[in-house]
Scaffold this motif. Sequence first.
Motif, mmCIF file in Angstrom:
data_model
loop_
_atom_site.group_PDB
_atom_site.id
_atom_site.type_symbol
_atom_site.label_atom_id
_atom_site.label_comp_id
_atom_site.label_asym_id
_atom_site.label_seq_id
_atom_site.Cartn_x
_atom_site.Cartn_y
_atom_site.Cartn_z
ATOM 1 N N SER A 163 -6.829 -4.401 -1.643
ATOM 2 C CA SER A 163 -5.702 -4.835 -2.477
ATOM 3 C C SER A 163 -6.200 -5.579 -3.710
ATOM 4 O O SER A 163 -5.657 -5.425 -4.811
ATOM 5 C CB SER A 163 -4.759 -5.726 -1.665
ATOM 6 O OG SER A 163 -4.210 -5.018 -0.579
ATOM 7 N N ASP B 90 -7.855 4.253 -9.852
ATOM 8 C CA ASP B 90 -6.625 3.928 -9.132
ATOM 9 C C ASP B 90 -6.425 4.845 -7.937
ATOM 10 O O ASP B 90 -6.011 4.395 -6.853
ATOM 11 C CB ASP B 90 -5.420 4.033 -10.074
ATOM 12 C CG ASP B 90 -5.336 2.850 -11.030
ATOM 13 O OD1 ASP B 90 -6.060 1.873 -10.802
ATOM 14 O OD2 ASP B 90 -4.568 2.924 -12.000
ATOM 15 N N ARG C 250 -7.337 -3.115 -6.145
ATOM 16 C CA ARG C 250 -6.186 -2.472 -6.791
ATOM 17 C C ARG C 250 -5.599 -3.352 -7.885
ATOM 18 O O ARG C 250 -5.089 -2.862 -8.890
ATOM 19 C CB ARG C 250 -5.125 -2.181 -5.724
ATOM 20 C CG ARG C 250 -3.967 -1.318 -6.203
ATOM 21 C CD ARG C 250 -4.447 0.104 -6.500
ATOM 22 N NE ARG C 250 -3.368 0.992 -6.815
ATOM 23 C CZ ARG C 250 -2.739 1.052 -7.994
ATOM 24 N NH1 ARG C 250 -3.112 0.252 -8.965
ATOM 25 N NH2 ARG C 250 -1.771 1.921 -8.201
ATOM 26 N N THR D 243 -6.375 3.443 -4.201
ATOM 27 C CA THR D 243 -5.090 3.593 -3.518
ATOM 28 C C THR D 243 -5.241 4.354 -2.210
ATOM 29 O O THR D 243 -4.665 3.978 -1.180
ATOM 30 C CB THR D 243 -4.091 4.294 -4.436
ATOM 31 O OG1 THR D 243 -3.898 3.522 -5.618
ATOM 32 C CG2 THR D 243 -2.741 4.467 -3.741
ATOM 33 N N TYR E 18 2.142 1.755 -3.573
ATOM 34 C CA TYR E 18 1.112 2.307 -4.452
ATOM 35 C C TYR E 18 0.888 3.790 -4.162
ATOM 36 O O TYR E 18 0.641 4.580 -5.082
ATOM 37 C CB TYR E 18 -0.198 1.543 -4.268
ATOM 38 C CG TYR E 18 -0.120 0.085 -4.648
ATOM 39 C CD1 TYR E 18 0.698 -0.338 -5.686
ATOM 40 C CD2 TYR E 18 -0.855 -0.879 -3.967
ATOM 41 C CE1 TYR E 18 0.783 -1.672 -6.036
ATOM 42 C CE2 TYR E 18 -0.788 -2.208 -4.307
ATOM 43 C CZ TYR E 18 0.039 -2.614 -5.337
ATOM 44 O OH TYR E 18 0.122 -3.928 -5.678
ATOM 45 N N MET E 19 0.989 4.164 -2.892
ATOM 46 C CA MET E 19 0.834 5.578 -2.549
ATOM 47 C C MET E 19 1.990 6.391 -3.111
ATOM 48 O O MET E 19 1.801 7.539 -3.548
ATOM 49 C CB MET E 19 0.762 5.730 -1.027
ATOM 50 C CG MET E 19 0.295 7.094 -0.570
ATOM 51 S SD MET E 19 -1.408 7.399 -1.092
ATOM 52 C CE MET E 19 -1.531 9.162 -0.778
ATOM 53 N N SER F 246 0.829 -1.204 0.000
ATOM 54 C CA SER F 246 0.000 0.000 0.000
ATOM 55 C C SER F 246 0.864 1.255 0.000
ATOM 56 O O SER F 246 0.513 2.263 -0.648
ATOM 57 C CB SER F 246 -0.946 -0.007 1.200
ATOM 58 O OG SER F 246 -0.223 0.121 2.411
#
Length: 806
Positions: free
Chosen positions: A591, A561, A594, A565, A536-537, A533
Amino acid sequence: MSELTPILPRTARSYQSNAFATSTNNNDDTSSSPSSSSEKLDPLHLASLHFYYAFHGIPSPPNTRETTNGQWEAHLKFSKSENPERFICIFVLILVTFLETPLWCATGDGTSESAAATTTFSFLTTDHCDSPTESQIYLSMQSYLPYMYTIPVETLSNLYLLYLSYLEMLTLPQSSRRRPPPLPFLRLWLPLLSLLDTLALLVFLPPFRLSPYFRLILLALTPSILTNLKYCLLIMPPFMNILTIFASFYAFSAYLLMTFLHMDDDSENFEQLYAPGCEYRNRGGSVEDECDKNDKGFETLAQSLYTMSVTSTNADIPGGFLPTYAYQRLYGVYWILYLFFCNFLFQHLVLAVVYNCYVVCLKEDKINFFSYRAQGLKNCYSELLEHDKGSTEGDEIGVSLDAVFDFMQIINDFEIFNPIRAEHIKYMFHALDEDHSGVIDLIEFYKFCEVVRNSYTVYKKDSWTISRVGGRLKAALLRMRGSVEDGSLKRIFNYILMLNCCCLFMESYQDLRKGELIILEQDTWGWIEFSFSMVYMFELSIKLATVPWTKFLAFRSNLFDAVVTLLLFAASVVWAVPSVHVSSDLYRHFSILRLLRLIELVKDTDRFGFISDCVISMAEGSVPVVGSVFFATAVFCVLGTQMYGGLIYADNEDLEESEMFKNDMDVLNFNDFSMGFMTFVSFLVSGGPVTEVIDAFGVVGRFGQPCSVIFFYAYFYVVCYVLFNVFVAFIIDAFLVNYESQFIEEDSFSRRLMGGGGDDMIQVEEGHEVIQHKASSSDVLYKKMFSEELEAMLEEATVIPSNWLD
C-alpha cells in the motif's frame, strides 16, 4: 515518464507494410550492404556515414569519400556490436570490483600467528575476512566472490572489449596523412594490460593489482564522462592558480599564529599555558590530562599548517581555534579575519572560478558538438541529393520520398536509434514537407533527422474490449474512456489515495504507541486495507478495459501502478483466506508503494510542477558529472583499499587512544572497496576532511601521517573542490536556464530546426494514433542553454551552397 506527442497530420496517406519493397528509385543499389569491399562507397552509403558521425557530434574525416565498402562494413559491424555490449562489459567489470575478495584478505600478510610462517594466495576464499587478531572488523557485510569466479568473468569481459577494439581499429582511415585518434588505441591497450595483470596474479602474487584502475579508466572513456573529465582538466590551471594563493594565505597565517603563541616562551611573565576556565574546573584532577594548551595544534610548523588547512575547509570548527581563543580573547579578531578570507572569500572564489571555467568549456564543447552535427547532416543531405539525382521533377532542390526510404533502411542497420518502420517514414515525410512540394529541403531534412531519433508506437484508439462490444455497454465504456482521458478518473482516485494515506498514518501511529492508543482493532485495519486494494483493482480494470494496452504500457507510471496494484491485490486475497495466516503488515508495505503515485500530484500543481520538471531534467543532464565524481572516488577507493585494507580493526593497539575509536569512527575504513565510498562521502557532505580518520590512517599506515594527509587532501581538493563544484555549477546553470525558458516562447524557426512538433501534426488515419517517445532531455537542456548561438549557427548551416544549384 516519456514525453508523448502525436506526430502525424490528417493528410498523411495510409501506410503500406511493404513500403520499402515498392521503392521506385532509379538507383538500383538500394540494399543495406555494398557489393565489393575494395570499391569506394556510393553516395547513399556515404550519406549514412555522415549521419553516423553527425549524431555522435564528431566531424566527418576529411577523406570520407575515400572510404571503401570494407570499411563501411566494419563501421556497421562495430556499431551493432558496441551498443549496448560495451557498456554491459564495463558494468560487469565495475561490479566485479565491488564484489571480488580484497587482495589483503585473499593473502596471508604475516601479521597473525596463523599466517606468520607463510604468505599464500587463495582462489577459494570464503565469503568473509578476518582481522590479523581475529577480532571484530568492519566490512560491508557483502558476500565476496572468490577469485575462481571473478577471474573468468573479468577475462571474458576484457576479451570481448578487445574484440570491439579490433572492430573499431578496422574503421579507422588507412591513410598515413591523417593521424589516427588515440582513443581507440587506448581502448585496445587497457583490456590487454588488464589480461596481463590477471596473468601475473595467476603466476605469482603481486603486491597490488592494476586491473581495478584499468576497469575504471574504461568507464572514464565513455563519451559523456570523458567529455566532463576534459572540462575538469581545462579547469585545473586556473584552479591551481587560486589554490596556490589560497594555500599560501593559510600557510602564512599558520606561521604567523605559531610565532605569536610561542613569542614569549622564554619570558618570566609567561606562566599561563592553559585556558583559565579549564584549569579552574579541573583543579582537583590533572590539568595536563584534561585541559588543552593554548598552542594546541600549533606546536610545530607542520602541525600548524595541518590545523590551518583543516580549519580553512570548515572542518573542525570551532575546535580548531577554541584553545587559543579561550586563552586570549584578542585572538578572536585574528580568527575572524582568517575565517572571513579563507572560509568565505577564497572558498566562494574557488566555486566562482570553477563555475566560470566550466560554463566556458561546456559552451564551447556543445557549440562544436551541434556545429559538427549540422555540418554532418549538411554533408549527408548533399550525398542524398547526389543519390537522388534525376528522380525529382522541376527546379525544386530536395530529397524525394524514395531516397529517404533507401537512406532510412541503411540507418536502421546502423542501430544508432530504435528502428523506424517504413510506414512511419512515409507519415513523417509528408508531415515535414510543409510546402507539399514532394521533396524535403535542407531545413526540413534537419527536422526530419531530429524526429527519427525518437521511437514511435502505433495503437488503435479503441481498446480490445471496446472494439468487441456494442450497444449500451460500448457507450458506457466510451464514457469511461472519456473520464480516463480528461483526468477526472485520476482525480477521483487521487482523493482515495490521500484517504488511504491518512489511514496508513493513523495505523502506523497506533503501532508506535505500543497499545497505549487504540483507534481501531488490527483486523479492522486489515479489512480497510483490503477494501482499498479492491478499489485500486477496480481502477486498473477500468483503464485496461478502455485504454489500448499498447498505449497503456507506453507510460512507465502505468506499468508501475499495474504491477504494484496486482501485487497488493494478490497479498490482500491471500490475507483474506481464513486458512492462511498472513500478517496485515505484509501488504501494508505494498500500500505504501501504491501511495508513491501521490508524487504525480506535485507535478500537476503550479507551485511545484516547475521545480519537479527542473529536477528531472537536471538529474538526466547531470549523469556525466555524477559519473565523473564516481570515477574519481572509485580510483581513490581502490588506492585506499590497497594501502589501508585490513588495518582498522577492534584490537589494533595503535588506535586504542585515537579519536577514531573514541568517536566510533572505525566503521569508516578501506577494508573493502564498498566501504571506502562511505568514508569519502563524509568528506563530500561535511565540507571538509574528517581529522579523526586522517590521524588514524596516519598512525596505522606504512608511510605515516604525511602520506595520510596527502592522500585525503588530494581527494578533497580534486573531487570536492573541482568535480563536486562542477556538479554544483551545472545545477545552478541548468536551473537558471529552465527558469528563464518558462517565460520564453520558442519561435517557429527554432521548432523546425530543433525537431519540435506543431499543432498541424495531430492525427493519423481513422481509428489509429501514433505517439512519439522523446529520446532524451539532455540535448533539449543544452539547446536551451545556448539557444542564441545555436540559432545563429543553424542559420548559417542552412545556406545552400551554389554548386548544389548546378
